[in-house]
Design a protein around this motif. Sequence first.
Motif, PDB file in Angstrom:
ATOM      1  N   VAL A 181      65.511 -85.638  29.023  1.00 52.34           N
ATOM      2  CA  VAL A 181      64.828 -84.829  30.040  1.00 52.34           C
ATOM      3  C   VAL A 181      64.155 -83.606  29.409  1.00 52.34           C
ATOM      4  CG1 VAL A 181      65.145 -83.425  32.119  1.00 52.34           C
ATOM      5  CG2 VAL A 181      66.340 -85.605  31.891  1.00 52.34           C
ATOM      6  N   LEU A 182      64.786 -83.011  28.393  1.00 49.74           N
ATOM      7  CA  LEU A 182      64.288 -81.773  27.803  1.00 49.74           C
ATOM      8  C   LEU A 182      63.687 -81.943  26.414  1.00 49.74           C
ATOM      9  CD1 LEU A 182      67.147 -79.284  28.806  1.00 49.74           C
ATOM     10  CD2 LEU A 182      65.104 -79.894  30.085  1.00 49.74           C
ATOM     11  N   LYS A 183      63.825 -83.110  25.834  1.00 51.84           N
ATOM     12  CA  LYS A 183      63.439 -83.325  24.442  1.00 51.84           C
ATOM     13  C   LYS A 183      62.013 -82.881  24.161  1.00 51.84           C
ATOM     14  CE  LYS A 183      63.218 -86.920  20.877  1.00 51.84           C
ATOM     15  NZ  LYS A 183      63.438 -88.355  20.583  1.00 51.84           N
ATOM     16  N   ASN A 184      61.077 -83.224  25.021  1.00 53.70           N
ATOM     17  CA  ASN A 184      59.668 -82.887  24.802  1.00 53.70           C
ATOM     18  C   ASN A 184      59.183 -81.748  25.696  1.00 53.70           C
ATOM     19  OD1 ASN A 184      59.190 -84.977  22.834  1.00 53.70           O
ATOM     20  ND2 ASN A 184      59.263 -86.451  24.517  1.00 53.70           N
ATOM     21  N   ALA A 185      60.117 -81.069  26.339  1.00 53.29           N
ATOM     22  CA  ALA A 185      59.766 -79.952  27.209  1.00 53.29           C
ATOM     23  C   ALA A 185      59.612 -78.666  26.403  1.00 53.29           C
ATOM     24  CB  ALA A 185      60.842 -79.769  28.275  1.00 53.29           C
ATOM     25  N   SER A 186      58.936 -77.701  26.986  1.00 51.79           N
ATOM     26  CA  SER A 186      58.920 -76.341  26.433  1.00 51.79           C
ATOM     27  C   SER A 186      59.949 -75.555  27.235  1.00 51.79           C
ATOM     28  CB  SER A 186      57.532 -75.720  26.592  1.00 51.79           C
ATOM     29  OG  SER A 186      56.567 -76.447  25.875  1.00 51.79           O
ATOM     30  N   TRP A 187      60.985 -75.094  26.564  1.00 48.48           N
ATOM     31  CA  TRP A 187      62.008 -74.378  27.310  1.00 48.48           C
ATOM     32  C   TRP A 187      62.649 -73.301  26.437  1.00 48.48           C
ATOM     33  CZ3 TRP A 187      67.505 -74.911  26.398  1.00 48.48           C
ATOM     34  CH2 TRP A 187      67.858 -75.882  25.464  1.00 48.48           C
ATOM     35  N   LYS A 235      73.409 -57.099  22.871  1.00 50.27           N
ATOM     36  CA  LYS A 235      73.218 -58.129  21.866  1.00 50.27           C
ATOM     37  C   LYS A 235      73.107 -59.513  22.505  1.00 50.27           C
ATOM     38  CE  LYS A 235      75.507 -55.761  18.014  1.00 50.27           C
ATOM     39  NZ  LYS A 235      76.624 -55.812  17.036  1.00 50.27           N
ATOM     40  N   ILE A 236      72.345 -60.382  21.835  1.00 55.30           N
ATOM     41  CA  ILE A 236      72.221 -61.777  22.265  1.00 55.30           C
ATOM     42  C   ILE A 236      73.487 -62.531  21.886  1.00 55.30           C
ATOM     43  CG2 ILE A 236      70.990 -63.938  21.877  1.00 55.30           C
ATOM     44  CD1 ILE A 236      68.467 -62.280  21.368  1.00 55.30           C
ATOM     45  N   ILE A 237      74.046 -63.267  22.837  1.00 55.56           N
ATOM     46  CA  ILE A 237      75.220 -64.092  22.564  1.00 55.56           C
ATOM     47  C   ILE A 237      74.790 -65.468  22.078  1.00 55.56           C
ATOM     48  CG2 ILE A 237      77.242 -65.203  23.592  1.00 55.56           C
ATOM     49  CD1 ILE A 237      77.395 -62.853  25.537  1.00 55.56           C
ATOM     50  N   SER A 238      73.832 -66.056  22.757  1.00 55.39           N
ATOM     51  CA  SER A 238      73.308 -67.363  22.364  1.00 55.39           C
ATOM     52  C   SER A 238      71.881 -67.471  22.871  1.00 55.39           C
ATOM     53  CB  SER A 238      74.162 -68.491  22.946  1.00 55.39           C
ATOM     54  OG  SER A 238      73.689 -69.757  22.494  1.00 55.39           O
ATOM     55  N   SER A 239      71.041 -68.186  22.136  1.00 55.46           N
ATOM     56  CA  SER A 239      69.642 -68.267  22.564  1.00 55.46           C
ATOM     57  C   SER A 239      68.942 -69.473  21.959  1.00 55.46           C
ATOM     58  CB  SER A 239      68.887 -66.997  22.171  1.00 55.46           C
ATOM     59  OG  SER A 239      68.800 -66.885  20.761  1.00 55.46           O
ATOM     60  N   TYR A 240      67.805 -69.793  22.562  1.00 51.22           N
ATOM     61  CA  TYR A 240      66.930 -70.847  22.053  1.00 51.22           C
ATOM     62  C   TYR A 240      65.525 -70.528  22.555  1.00 51.22           C
ATOM     63  CZ  TYR A 240      64.660 -75.404  21.568  1.00 51.22           C
ATOM     64  OH  TYR A 240      63.791 -76.417  21.237  1.00 51.22           O
ATOM     65  N   ASN A 241      64.575 -70.399  21.650  1.00 55.25           N
ATOM     66  CA  ASN A 241      63.180 -70.083  22.011  1.00 55.25           C
ATOM     67  C   ASN A 241      63.089 -68.853  22.913  1.00 55.25           C
ATOM     68  OD1 ASN A 241      62.056 -72.160  20.552  1.00 55.25           O
ATOM     69  ND2 ASN A 241      61.880 -73.571  22.289  1.00 55.25           N
ATOM     70  N   GLU A 242      63.911 -67.857  22.637  1.00 53.11           N
ATOM     71  CA  GLU A 242      63.958 -66.709  23.544  1.00 53.11           C
ATOM     72  C   GLU A 242      62.696 -65.854  23.534  1.00 53.11           C
ATOM     73  OE1 GLU A 242      65.976 -65.263  19.714  1.00 53.11           O
ATOM     74  OE2 GLU A 242      65.728 -67.122  20.856  1.00 53.11           O
ATOM     75  N   ASN A 243      61.856 -66.013  22.500  1.00 53.54           N
ATOM     76  CA  ASN A 243      60.615 -65.230  22.413  1.00 53.54           C
ATOM     77  C   ASN A 243      59.379 -66.027  22.803  1.00 53.54           C
ATOM     78  OD1 ASN A 243      61.624 -62.664  21.343  1.00 53.54           O
ATOM     79  ND2 ASN A 243      62.232 -63.883  19.552  1.00 53.54           N
ATOM     80  N   MET A 250      64.422 -71.046  31.286  1.00 54.17           N
ATOM     81  CA  MET A 250      63.142 -71.520  31.818  1.00 54.17           C
ATOM     82  C   MET A 250      62.757 -72.837  31.160  1.00 54.17           C
ATOM     83  SD  MET A 250      60.818 -68.090  32.291  1.00 54.17           S
ATOM     84  CE  MET A 250      61.038 -67.390  30.664  1.00 54.17           C
ATOM     85  N   VAL A 251      62.427 -73.806  31.987  1.00 58.44           N
ATOM     86  CA  VAL A 251      62.062 -75.138  31.502  1.00 58.44           C
ATOM     87  C   VAL A 251      60.680 -75.497  32.033  1.00 58.44           C
ATOM     88  CG1 VAL A 251      62.711 -77.565  31.381  1.00 58.44           C
ATOM     89  CG2 VAL A 251      64.500 -75.805  31.546  1.00 58.44           C
ATOM     90  N   ASN A 252      59.757 -75.781  31.138  1.00 56.27           N
ATOM     91  CA  ASN A 252      58.392 -76.191  31.486  1.00 56.27           C
ATOM     92  C   ASN A 252      58.119 -77.598  30.963  1.00 56.27           C
ATOM     93  OD1 ASN A 252      56.562 -73.008  31.032  1.00 56.27           O
ATOM     94  ND2 ASN A 252      58.272 -73.540  32.350  1.00 56.27           N
ATOM     95  N   ASN A 253      57.370 -78.375  31.730  1.00 52.48           N
ATOM     96  CA  ASN A 253      56.908 -79.702  31.293  1.00 52.48           C
ATOM     97  C   ASN A 253      58.050 -80.648  30.925  1.00 52.48           C
ATOM     98  OD1 ASN A 253      54.182 -78.781  31.502  1.00 52.48           O
ATOM     99  ND2 ASN A 253      54.408 -77.812  29.496  1.00 52.48           N
ATOM    100  N   TYR A 254      59.045 -80.704  31.767  1.00 55.56           N
ATOM    101  CA  TYR A 254      60.184 -81.581  31.528  1.00 55.56           C
ATOM    102  C   TYR A 254      59.888 -83.003  31.978  1.00 55.56           C
ATOM    103  CZ  TYR A 254      60.864 -80.573  36.529  1.00 55.56           C
ATOM    104  OH  TYR A 254      60.684 -80.419  37.881  1.00 55.56           O
ATOM    105  N   ALA A 255      60.728 -83.930  31.565  1.00 52.74           N
ATOM    106  CA  ALA A 255      60.639 -85.321  32.020  1.00 52.74           C
ATOM    107  C   ALA A 255      61.672 -85.525  33.127  1.00 52.74           C
ATOM    108  CB  ALA A 255      60.903 -86.275  30.866  1.00 52.74           C
ATOM    109  N   GLY A 256      61.488 -86.564  33.917  1.00 51.09           N
ATOM    110  CA  GLY A 256      62.467 -86.846  34.966  1.00 51.09           C
ATOM    111  C   GLY A 256      62.243 -86.019  36.224  1.00 51.09           C
ATOM    112  N   SER A 257      63.288 -85.973  37.038  1.00 56.71           N
ATOM    113  CA  SER A 257      63.195 -85.302  38.336  1.00 56.71           C
ATOM    114  C   SER A 257      63.695 -83.867  38.250  1.00 56.71           C
ATOM    115  CB  SER A 257      64.032 -86.056  39.373  1.00 56.71           C
ATOM    116  OG  SER A 257      65.414 -85.942  39.060  1.00 56.71           O
ATOM    117  N   VAL A 258      63.371 -83.089  39.278  1.00 55.90           N
ATOM    118  CA  VAL A 258      63.857 -81.709  39.328  1.00 55.90           C
ATOM    119  C   VAL A 258      65.379 -81.678  39.451  1.00 55.90           C
ATOM    120  CG1 VAL A 258      63.616 -81.465  41.843  1.00 55.90           C
ATOM    121  CG2 VAL A 258      63.518 -79.429  40.393  1.00 55.90           C
ATOM    122  N   GLY A 259      65.933 -82.688  40.106  1.00 56.89           N
ATOM    123  CA  GLY A 259      67.386 -82.780  40.227  1.00 56.89           C
ATOM    124  C   GLY A 259      68.053 -82.950  38.873  1.00 56.89           C
ATOM    125  N   GLN A 260      67.432 -83.756  38.006  1.00 54.99           N
ATOM    126  CA  GLN A 260      67.977 -83.946  36.659  1.00 54.99           C
ATOM    127  C   GLN A 260      67.936 -82.643  35.862  1.00 54.99           C
ATOM    128  OE1 GLN A 260      65.342 -87.337  35.724  1.00 54.99           O
ATOM    129  NE2 GLN A 260      67.188 -88.491  35.179  1.00 54.99           N
TER     130      GLN A 260
END
Length: 488
Positions: free
Chosen positions: A72-78, A89-97, A463-473
């Motif tokens: 669902v998220l593999k090819n998304a921008s998130w 301080k940041i505890i955990s992050s991914y693409n935070e900038n 924040m998740v942009n351009n995901y695959a699948g449904s909004v429920g997923q």
Amino acid sequence: MVNFRKYISGVTVLAAGFLFAQSTVSTVLYSQNYDNKASINLPSPAAYVEKAILSPKELVDISVNTMMTDPVLKNASWGFVVYDPKTKKIISSYNENTPLVPASTTKLLTTETAMSMLGENYRWMTQLEYSGEIDENGTLNGNLYIVGSGDPSLGTNKAGAWSYKDIVSDFAGGMAREGIKKVNGDIIIQTALFKGNISALPENVVWLENNNYYLPVGTTKEINPANEKLIVKKSMNPAADKKFFYVSPYVNKMVYAEKYDGNGTLTTKLPDAPAFLANSFKASLVKSGVAVTGKVTPKMTDASPEIRKMISAYKSPTLGDIIYYTNQRSDNSLAEALLKTVGFQKMGDQTSESGRVVVNEHLKDIAFDVEGLTYMDGSGLSRSNKVTPISQVKYLTSLMDEKFYKTYFNSLPIGGQSGTLKSMFVGEGNGQVFAKTGTLNKVKTLAGYLKTNSGRTLVFSLMVNNYAGSVGQVKSKMETILKPTLDL
């Protein structure tokens, strides 16, 4: 990136624990009574072993890394960040900038700006006044005035606002107290707010959200309508006003508009609430036997104002109440009205352009990290809005020291309990996640605060942009990412 050194060093122990737990659980729980029946959902023994060996932060990092390869998220921008407001301080992050489309989490900026500028107890006033004199027969030889102030909730029943019927009844009661039985004059609407200001719409506006049509005030002139078209509804009565519809390529649906300017440009305006109130009031007076000889007419400016006396005044709900309603229900029209209100308060006109200038200036004044920020509208319906996850969490952190923080915090939906978060976190996280949601086609966002099981308050943005699948997923994946943070 996530550091797996500690995790890798415990792989052998984890594997052994998994095998032991697997055999133990299967021995204890096995029963012939369950043969040939649907399998029962049991917690994974490996999950218990992982939780015992790994720290909460490691579990959060592993959860984030697992989502990187999820279909669902593999090819998304998130992007994701969980932040400690005490240590900064940041505890955990991914693409935070990474700048991402925030959807309705944009309302976090709009509502806070309004509360900061106006105060949570701010109210709009709509007054009934009269000029002239009342004779012994109860005839008012003068005019009635309905003086508006741009109340965005007027007549809507939103946030506890009165309906038009209730306001009309209150005004009629004021007339009776003054002994007015006839009006020998006009009913004049005096307000320059929300009128006459046609703005350029933000580009890439989404015209349909949650199956509700939404067309903000303004003109499409600046949003490149080359791929869009206008349809004129055929009228059965040639003398009747033509109705125009705008067809957006995003949803291929028709949206009603009031005016066609030609040249591929569509113009709309906000509903004229004071005019509707004034006409309803006149009709009610006439129906009850109070004649009105004049007409309902607007007066934007008045070089020589008449001396007037107030009959009745209607107060809107407080701004705090309106912001609560706006954030709980993600109300687009109220958010856009708040944008125009702050524009008027600071710059003297209620255009979207002025509102955007005021919000951006406010954000700079409070040291908002504007790197990657594009603020286009008050509601978040424009896909041109952009913000980074790290700027959202630092912003929300800074608000914790504001005097209005409690009211602002309380306006956010609660996971599993209220508003747009009622259907999320119904199990783990129930009553612990306090956040604004955002939803557009292929965009799902969440930003706010969470209370951990140990009593800490953390700030997060996801924040998740351009995901695959449904909004429920996607919602399910978001819950999966956030649940380990509850043990921090």
